[in-house]
Design an enzyme around this catalytic site. Structure first.
Site, short mmCIF file in Angstrom:
data_model
loop_
_atom_site.label_atom_id
_atom_site.label_comp_id
_atom_site.label_asym_id
_atom_site.label_seq_id
_atom_site.Cartn_x
_atom_site.Cartn_y
_atom_site.Cartn_z
NE ARG A 66 -21.91 3.43 -58.45
CZ ARG A 66 -21.36 2.90 -57.38
NH1 ARG A 66 -21.91 3.15 -56.18
NH2 ARG A 66 -20.28 2.15 -57.46
CD GLU B 270 -21.57 10.27 -55.92
OE1 GLU B 270 -20.58 9.51 -55.80
OE2 GLU B 270 -22.70 9.93 -55.59
CG HIS C 205 -20.85 7.60 -52.75
ND1 HIS C 205 -21.16 7.61 -54.08
CD2 HIS C 205 -20.83 6.28 -52.40
CE1 HIS C 205 -21.30 6.37 -54.53
NE2 HIS C 205 -21.11 5.55 -53.52
#
Length: 319
Positions: A239, A268, A286
């Site tokens: 993360r 994000e 991601h």
């Protein structure tokens, strides 16, 4: 008996959507756009369940306003830092996730990022693509060797162990920190450290695999980067909140870090535009779990949890 209504706010895999529509009345966001807090609150009055991704944020404020019709949030993710679990539990809303099934895919991306950062993949790719590769010499594009190097792993859960297994294939000397020491059969010769600072001191390469919690937010800050050996490479597929990005940039500027491989960011989607200036930072958007088989497995795991819940059973991945 009326079938439960399920909201799917992101475009999941075709196989997942096909199965969901066969078993439930579905409201699907075919356009795949992001949903606001207001959307989450409004939809909770129309559905019995939702299968969100980490892009849908069920904060305490949102949880307090959810309609009583919503009974379960079956996450299409392992991480649940986008869900305020105590607030949702207080509302009587069950929450599940999808562990196990994405470990190998995410570990593959971590390995890709580590190799790419170590061997200057961004710089080399740009050189060839731009037509500017004009020379070669023994001193050209020299990087950092992975084989036989020391790798520190923070978080030896499913993904961390899958990554360690792949690192063993490169003959890496594996060191790790975890909240508790693994059993010998899971440790497989890795060296356990009882503190994060201890493992950082020996990490020529460092890979983060722990969840984002209030305790781990900003885990890699200026003080922690300073503990790494000079010229280390850091990888983050967990993360973005784990890394203080200003401190990361300072570590890159000082040479403390020779490079970094990042699949997640504080912001994000979008990432950190400042990092785009660094050719020794290998970045991906991601996509740790982005394989066909893994996305199918994640969707099916979420649906398994729904099936159990609506059958009056305890979902296997209830948090």
């Amino acid at each position: 008996m009326k079938r439960p209504t399920v909201w799917i706010p992101r475009r999941l895999s075709d196989a997942t959507l096909e199965r969901a529509q066969a078993d439930y009345d579905c409201i699907i966001n075919w356009e795949d756009g992001l949903s606001s807090a207001d959307d989450l609150i409004a939809m909770s009055a129309k559905v019995d369940a939702v299968i969100p991704c980490h892009s849908e944020h069920f904060s305490a404020e949102v949880a307090a306003q959810l309609d009583s019709r919503l009974k379960i949030i079956a996450n299409h993710s392992v991480g649940v830092d986008h869900c305020d679990l105590p607030a949702l539990k207080a509302r009587g809303i069950a929450v599940t996730n999808t562990p196990d099934v994405l470990s190998d895919a995410t570990a593959e991306i971590a390995m890709l990022l580590m190799l790419g950062a170590a061997r200057r993949a961004v710089e080399g790719d740009a050189l060839v693509r731009s037509g500017n590769w004009k020379v070669w010499s023994p001193s050209f594009m020299v990087g950092k060797q992975v084989t036989g190097a020391r790798i520190g792993i923070i978080g030896m859960g499913r993904v961390g162990r899958a990554f360690a297994e792949k690192a063993r294939g490169f003959g890496m000397d594996i060191h790790y920190y975890n909240r508790s020491r693994l059993d010998p059969d899971l440790e497989q010769g890795a060296t356990y450290h009882d503190s994060i600072d201890s493992v950082l001191a020996v990490s020529d390469f460092l890979s983060l695999h722990c969840p984002a919690t209030p305790e781990t937010t900003g885990l890699m800050n200026a003080d922690r980067f300073a503990l790494l050996p000079d010229g280390a490479v850091m990888v983050n597929t967990a993360r973005g909140a784990l890394v203080d990005e200003a401190a990361l940039i300072d570590a890159l500027d000082s040479g403390k870090l020779a490079g970094a491989g990042l699949d997640c960011f504080v912001t994000e989607p979008g990432g950190n535009p400042r990092l785009s200036a660094y050719q020794n930072v290998f970045m991906l958007p991601h996509i740790g779990s982005a394989t066909v088989s893994t996305r199918d497995a994640m969707g099916f795991r979420a649906l398994n949890n729904l099936d159990a819940f609506f059958a009056g059973q305890t979902p296997g991945d209830l948090l």
